[in-house]
Design an enzyme around this catalytic site. Structure first.
Site, mmCIF file in Angstrom:
data_model
loop_
_atom_site.group_PDB
_atom_site.id
_atom_site.type_symbol
_atom_site.label_atom_id
_atom_site.label_comp_id
_atom_site.label_asym_id
_atom_site.label_seq_id
_atom_site.Cartn_x
_atom_site.Cartn_y
_atom_site.Cartn_z
ATOM 1 N N ASP A 128 0.830 -1.212 0.000
ATOM 2 C CA ASP A 128 0.000 0.000 0.000
ATOM 3 C C ASP A 128 0.860 1.256 0.000
ATOM 4 O OD1 ASP A 128 0.891 -0.428 2.678
ATOM 5 O OD2 ASP A 128 -1.063 -1.228 3.226
ATOM 6 N N ASP A 163 -8.195 -2.778 14.160
ATOM 7 C CA ASP A 163 -9.560 -3.049 13.690
ATOM 8 C C ASP A 163 -9.605 -4.245 12.737
ATOM 9 O OD1 ASP A 163 -8.363 -2.017 11.439
ATOM 10 O OD2 ASP A 163 -9.698 -0.287 11.248
ATOM 11 N N HIS A 206 -7.672 -4.735 10.045
ATOM 12 C CA HIS A 206 -7.320 -4.528 8.636
ATOM 13 C C HIS A 206 -6.015 -5.249 8.281
ATOM 14 C CE1 HIS A 206 -5.156 -0.633 10.003
ATOM 15 N NE2 HIS A 206 -4.191 -1.420 9.565
ATOM 16 N N GLU A 237 -9.930 -1.705 5.321
ATOM 17 C CA GLU A 237 -10.593 -1.437 6.596
ATOM 18 C C GLU A 237 -11.888 -2.255 6.694
ATOM 19 O OE1 GLU A 237 -8.995 -0.050 8.801
ATOM 20 O OE2 GLU A 237 -8.336 2.001 8.414
HETATM 21 C C1 F6R Z 1 1.220 -1.388 6.262
HETATM 22 C C2 F6R Z 1 -0.083 -2.052 6.314
HETATM 23 C C3 F6R Z 1 -0.892 -2.098 7.549
HETATM 24 C C4 F6R Z 1 -0.076 -2.374 8.814
HETATM 25 C C5 F6R Z 1 -0.990 -2.353 10.032
HETATM 26 C C6 F6R Z 1 -0.240 -2.629 11.310
HETATM 27 O O1 F6R Z 1 1.812 -1.526 4.990
HETATM 28 O O2 F6R Z 1 -0.508 -2.541 5.315
HETATM 29 O O3 F6R Z 1 -1.886 -3.076 7.421
HETATM 30 O O4 F6R Z 1 0.550 -3.615 8.682
HETATM 31 O O5 F6R Z 1 -1.614 -1.101 10.123
HETATM 32 O O6 F6R Z 1 0.681 -1.598 11.519
HETATM 33 P P1 F6R Z 1 1.829 -1.725 12.632
HETATM 34 O O7 F6R Z 1 2.664 -2.868 12.202
HETATM 35 O O8 F6R Z 1 2.579 -0.425 12.547
HETATM 36 O O9 F6R Z 1 1.134 -1.954 13.911
#
Ligand code: F6R
Length: 259
Positions: A67, A136, A138, A143
């Site tokens: 992403d 959440d 994702h 989301e």
């Molecule tokens: C990042 C991504 C997100 C993160 C998620 C957890 O490229 O796709 O899904 O993996 O928000 O973020 P952290 O690891 O910072 O808790």
């Protein structure tokens, strides 16, 4: 799903790094799917270490990112492309021309989503997709209520995700609210999906993803439909799993079979 619960984030990083090393030993020109954020950092650090020791090379590999934020000025340190180069790619021998990411400056973002899907197909598909999980549920930035069949497209971040990501910015108002993200259908097409979950704040999302119903309200639960999904969590993130003892027994069983 194969669920592995380890002591801490460093152990998680070491085990996930081994999965990458094994893949590259078998298939040096593999395509790796890379996540950003905190969860994969110990894995990247371990891979950099192993690379410096001459134990792994990425010279023939390709990488595709999950992403990218929309609306950040070019070269912003928190753009995911800059982040992954700083934290990982810049310290290994993967050719930067073979690092692919969605282009947030594209004028037609719908077309950019389609182009990115074609890039992934052109790279031969993703052999191993690293994923983190949001509080959440994702994965990528799919989301809650994301279509379980979605492809790369623009998504709006929830307020909770914006607040969670604010730790990387000067203030919450600087966090982009929109992203281009691979869809859940895109992630499901990877040959092996590896979900990393560390820290107590991920415990309830992880329990819902692994043991709850498959539901768009917990997008990571779609990994239950993946033919080869591995979850690697630390004790804190695994604390909400009802079958914690069973996962530990399964690991012991596997280790015994390998002996
Ligand atoms: C990042 C991504 C997100 C993160 C998620 C957890 O490229 O796709 O899904 O993996 O928000 O973020 P952290 O690891 O910072 O808790």
């Amino acid at each position: 799903m194969d669920v592995i619960v380890l002591e801490d984030a460093d152990e998680v990083g070491a085990v996930v790094a081994d999965l990458v090393v094994e893949l590259l030993a078998e298939k040096p020109a593999a395509t790796l799917g890379l996540a950003t954020g905190s969860s994969p950092l110990p894995t990247y650090q371990r891979l950099i270490h192993l690379h410096r020791q001459g134990k792994v090379s990425f010279v023939q590999a390709t990488a595709v990112m999950l992403d990218e934020y929309l609306g950040l000025p070019e070269g912003h340190p928190q753009s995911y492309r800059t982040f992954i180069i700083e934290e990982f790619i810049g310290s290994i021998d993967l050719q930067v021309e073979r690092l692919h990411s969605p282009d947030p400056t594209a004028t037609d973002l719908e077309r950019e989503g389609q182009r990115y899907e074609e890039v992934i197909v052109g790279a031969g598909g993703v052999d191993l997709q690293l994923l983190g999980i949001g509080r959440d549920g994702h994965i990528g930035f799919n989301e809650p209520t994301s279509s379980l069949a979605s492809r790369t497209r623009v998504k709006t971040l929830t307020r909770q995700t914006v607040e969670d990501n604010a730790r990387f910015f000067d203030s919450v108002d600087d966090v982009p609210t929109h992203v281009l993200t691979q869809g859940l259908g895109t992630i499901l097409d990877s040959r092996h999906a590896v979900l990393i979950a560390t820290g107590a704040s991920k415990a309830s999302a992880l329990a819902a993803a692994v043991e709850g119903p498959v539901s768009a309200m917990c997008p990571a639960s779609i990994l239950q439909m993946h033919p080869k999904a591995t979850v690697v969590a630390d004790m804190a993130a695994g604390a909400g799993l009802r079958l914690l003892d069973y996962y530990a027994d399964t690991q012991r069983g596997k280790a015994a079979l390998e002996r």
